[in-house]
Design an enzyme around this catalytic site. Structure first.
Site, PDB file in Angstrom:
ATOM      1  N   CYS A  65      11.390  -0.109   0.002  1.00  0.00           N
ATOM      2  CA  CYS A  65      12.184  -1.343   0.009  1.00  0.00           C
ATOM      3  C   CYS A  65      12.305  -1.930  -1.387  1.00  0.00           C
ATOM      4  O   CYS A  65      11.291  -2.195  -2.052  1.00  0.00           O
ATOM      5  CB  CYS A  65      11.535  -2.364   0.940  1.00  0.00           C
ATOM      6  SG  CYS A  65      12.270  -4.018   0.850  1.00  0.00           S
ATOM      7  N   TRP A  98       8.284  -2.140  10.014  1.00  0.00           N
ATOM      8  CA  TRP A  98       7.362  -1.352   9.212  1.00  0.00           C
ATOM      9  C   TRP A  98       6.052  -1.009   9.914  1.00  0.00           C
ATOM     10  O   TRP A  98       5.460  -1.839  10.588  1.00  0.00           O
ATOM     11  CB  TRP A  98       7.081  -2.089   7.908  1.00  0.00           C
ATOM     12  CG  TRP A  98       8.340  -2.419   7.172  1.00  0.00           C
ATOM     13  CD1 TRP A  98       9.029  -3.600   7.207  1.00  0.00           C
ATOM     14  CD2 TRP A  98       9.100  -1.540   6.333  1.00  0.00           C
ATOM     15  NE1 TRP A  98      10.158  -3.516   6.434  1.00  0.00           N
ATOM     16  CE2 TRP A  98      10.224  -2.258   5.880  1.00  0.00           C
ATOM     17  CE3 TRP A  98       8.931  -0.210   5.910  1.00  0.00           C
ATOM     18  CZ2 TRP A  98      11.173  -1.704   5.024  1.00  0.00           C
ATOM     19  CZ3 TRP A  98       9.873   0.342   5.061  1.00  0.00           C
ATOM     20  CH2 TRP A  98      10.974  -0.402   4.623  1.00  0.00           C
ATOM     21  N   THR A 132      10.000  -8.341   7.756  1.00  0.00           N
ATOM     22  CA  THR A 132      10.390  -7.867   6.435  1.00  0.00           C
ATOM     23  C   THR A 132       9.199  -7.705   5.494  1.00  0.00           C
ATOM     24  O   THR A 132       8.149  -8.344   5.660  1.00  0.00           O
ATOM     25  CB  THR A 132      11.392  -8.840   5.798  1.00  0.00           C
ATOM     26  OG1 THR A 132      10.765 -10.116   5.616  1.00  0.00           O
ATOM     27  CG2 THR A 132      12.632  -8.994   6.666  1.00  0.00           C
ATOM     28  N   VAL A 133       9.386  -6.837   4.519  1.00  0.00           N
ATOM     29  CA  VAL A 133       8.501  -6.747   3.367  1.00  0.00           C
ATOM     30  C   VAL A 133       9.297  -7.185   2.140  1.00  0.00           C
ATOM     31  O   VAL A 133      10.524  -7.019   2.121  1.00  0.00           O
ATOM     32  CB  VAL A 133       7.971  -5.307   3.170  1.00  0.00           C
ATOM     33  CG1 VAL A 133       6.974  -4.946   4.247  1.00  0.00           C
ATOM     34  CG2 VAL A 133       9.104  -4.281   3.115  1.00  0.00           C
ATOM     35  N   TYR A 196      24.248  -3.082  -0.060  1.00  0.00           N
ATOM     36  CA  TYR A 196      24.137  -3.175   1.397  1.00  0.00           C
ATOM     37  C   TYR A 196      25.459  -3.632   2.010  1.00  0.00           C
ATOM     38  O   TYR A 196      25.824  -3.195   3.107  1.00  0.00           O
ATOM     39  CB  TYR A 196      23.004  -4.139   1.783  1.00  0.00           C
ATOM     40  CG  TYR A 196      21.629  -3.570   1.563  1.00  0.00           C
ATOM     41  CD1 TYR A 196      20.916  -2.967   2.594  1.00  0.00           C
ATOM     42  CD2 TYR A 196      21.028  -3.619   0.308  1.00  0.00           C
ATOM     43  CE1 TYR A 196      19.654  -2.447   2.390  1.00  0.00           C
ATOM     44  CE2 TYR A 196      19.764  -3.091   0.089  1.00  0.00           C
ATOM     45  CZ  TYR A 196      19.088  -2.507   1.139  1.00  0.00           C
ATOM     46  OH  TYR A 196      17.833  -1.976   0.922  1.00  0.00           O
TER      47      TYR A 196
END
Length: 366
Positions: A65, A98, A132-133, A196
């Site tokens: 990521c 994840w 999210t990370v 993206y």
């Protein structure tokens, strides 16, 4: 990679009807130097400030990521490895996000979590948004503290100063903050998120608009970096870190997978030299795992790549060639700043390319 039979369905990212719009609502708590020790303190806006404290928090990230990568780079440059531990999720996952499947028994060795989702649910049982990370977790409670990626890296610089290594750089100098913020905003909207918007567009018109916007800014960056070594000032700042994480993924992934295929970075002289210089510095190239990057995008994004075939190429060894950026003046860091030492044991990239092994002395894949 995730191989268990507990599959909850493919991740969904692409727009179904036109322009891709990213959810930018995050857990906006912060870890601050002025927060009193002990429990977090509620602020007027309903968020909480948590105290800076060694060994209390764990940075949950994934090398795949780009947003997580910027936090890994910042942590390493500032020398915070000894006070904020690092948990690394694998590159592939289902709709629940994840998974710590790179570690023995498929669990993070410090928190015991299998999925990062568990850390979010420990704090917010009905958490409705993306898992999210990067995210900072409190180790003792196994609860997420924040996933507000802009404040995470900024606070590493401004709030954790008592724990910075000797010789750590100032990545957010006061005299340049306004310009850094301005450049970083454009890089985020048009480049970091721009790829993206190209790749997850749900219509030709949306893709065409995203593509034009992306390359307009890339041309602007190429022009800017033709006459200056770094984006802001005479040294590396956050603006450069934020741009690096997209540039380093472009030729390997975005060029084909997200259809940003007007040019490769290696075809743009200024950006190519700039990328090579950053990559060759400890903190940048020694935290990049191209195998995990490609596995994530080409396997997880089945909407874009239904076959899930991961390309073997491209040849990226040119990243190790001389960059020639010294001719523009300046230097990576100010006088008195030193480069970070060796990557801590256990944090080495798992799939180093031969040129990375030679550049950084990274051990061969285990």
């Amino acid at each position: 990679m995730t191989t268990d039979n507990d599959w909850a369905g493919d991740a969904k990212n692409a727009s179904t009807d036109g322009e891709f719009v990213r959810d930018t609502n995050y857990i906006n708590d912060r870890i601050t130097a002025d927060a009193p020790a002990g429990t977090p303190t509620e602020q007027a806006d309903g968020t909480y400030h948590w105290p800076v404290e060694a060994d209390r928090y764990r940075l949950m990230a994934a090398r795949a990521c780009p947003w997580a990568h910027r936090s890994i780079i910042t942590r390493r440059l500032l020398g915070l490895e000894d006070v904020i531990s690092l948990g690394l999720a694998g590159p592939t996952h289902d709709v629940r996000s994840w998974v710590f499947d790179l570690d023995p028994d498929g669990v993070d060795p410090v928190t015991g979590l299998h999925r990062l989702q568990e850390g979010y649910f420990n704090r917010f049982p009905d958490y409705p948004r993306g898992i999210t990370v990067p995210a900072l977790l409190e180790v003792s409670s196994k609860k997420v503290v924040t996933n507000d990626y802009p404040s995470i890296v900024r606070d590493f610089q401004t709030e954790w100063t008592q724990f910075h290594r000797e010789g750590a750089p100032d990545l957010y100098p006061v005299e340049h903050r306004a310009e850094i913020d301005e450049i970083a905003k454009r890089v985020y909207t048009e480049v970091n998120n721009g790829v993206y918007r190209c790749g997850f567009a749900g219509s030709q018109d949306a893709y065409d608009d995203a593509y034009d916007r992306f390359w307009a800014t890339m041309d602007w960056l190429e022009e800017r970096l033709t006459t200056r070594r770094y984006l802001v000032g005479e040294h590396i700042t956050f603006a450069d870190i934020f741009l690096f994480v997209t540039l380093i993924r472009h030729d390997a992934v975005y060029y084909s997978h997200f259809k940003t295929s007007r040019n490769k970075i290696s075809e743009l002289p200024a950006l190519w030299g700039y990328l090579r210089e950053l990559f060759q510095l400890p903190g940048f190239g020694d935290t990049t795992d191209f195998t995990e990057v490609k596995q994530h995008y080409f396997i997880v994004h089945k909407e874009v790549n239904p076959t899930q075939i991961v390309p073997q190429g491209p040849d990226l060894s040119g990243l190790a060639t001389p960059h020639g950026r010294e001719a523009l003046g300046g230097q990576p860091f100010a006088d008195g700043v030193t480069l970070p030492g060796p990557v801590p044991a256990g944090e080495e990239v798992k799939n180093p390319e031969p040129f990375q092994q030679e550049l950084f002395g990274i051990p061969a894949a285990r």
